[in-house]
Design an enzyme around this catalytic site. Sequence first.
Site, PDB file in Angstrom:
ATOM      1  N   GLU A  43      51.593   1.839  41.248  1.00  0.00           N
ATOM      2  CA  GLU A  43      50.383   1.957  41.042  1.00  0.00           C
ATOM      3  C   GLU A  43      50.024   3.383  40.127  1.00  0.00           C
ATOM      4  O   GLU A  43      50.585   4.514  40.368  1.00  0.00           O
ATOM      5  CB  GLU A  43      49.647   2.385  42.364  1.00  0.00           C
ATOM      6  N   ASP A  54      39.997   9.544  48.030  1.00  0.00           N
ATOM      7  CA  ASP A  54      41.108  10.136  47.976  1.00  0.00           C
ATOM      8  C   ASP A  54      41.025  11.368  48.744  1.00  0.00           C
ATOM      9  O   ASP A  54      39.787  12.007  48.593  1.00  0.00           O
ATOM     10  CB  ASP A  54      41.422  10.364  46.401  1.00  0.00           C
TER      11      ASP A  54
END
Length: 267
Positions: A43, A54
């Site tokens: 990724e 995040d």
Amino acid sequence: MFNLKKQPSDKLFVPFITAGDPLPEISIELAKSLQEAGASALELGVPYSDPLADGPVIQRASKRALDNDMNIVKAIRLGGEMKKNGVHIPIILFTYYNPVLQLDTDHFFALLRQNQLDGLLVPDLPFEESVYLQQQCKKHGITYISLVAPTSESRIQKITQQAEGFVYCVSSLGVTGVRNEFEDSVSSFIRSVKGMSSVPVAVGFGISSSKQVEMMNELADGVVVGSALVRKIEELKDELVAPETREQALKAFEAYAKTFSGSYMVK
């Protein structure tokens, strides 16, 4: 488009790194190290100024990359450079939806094709709103990776029915980040997803130790590891940037990555 072969003895290991952290040319070397460590796919995260999914580790990585003028176009081209420099595992572009919207759709997918990127994952785009993007991915030969979080069985079934590549099973609600433990309900949720999915199921969000990898591998087909690896890059960044210590730092990073690794075969 890519698929992952299910082999009972092998487990999926999908690492995440932020494009351009600490520098673009080092991202290429990190990708090669992860491939050597047994990564099944990579990724490649597009740094974003407001990364809702995040935690602080990846937020700091995004800031470092943005400070170096990284953006979605440069990240895609960086993926292409990885391919030219010996990275043969699938590369999945991990990006928030806003940077995609800022590009013309045809231009975006043309860039993905030109740079031989294999997949797309958009963490802030709900399943119900992803139909158009999924259609475009199919049209352009890009694998659309679906996220599934704890939710109703009927919704899990809808998501898994159209899943490609692998299903990214979110181990806990909230932001990414290193976790010491997971809720008891995670096990039944993962089993439920695995029971409905025709493609491999990889568990992510918080995997930070070989013990957790072992636990998740008993339940699923493998793991996605982000924050723990990005934190290691942060720890090694000065050594990675300095030419005289770079090789040693890359070896240390590869050795650390191997603690999360399986050996899933890609076809």
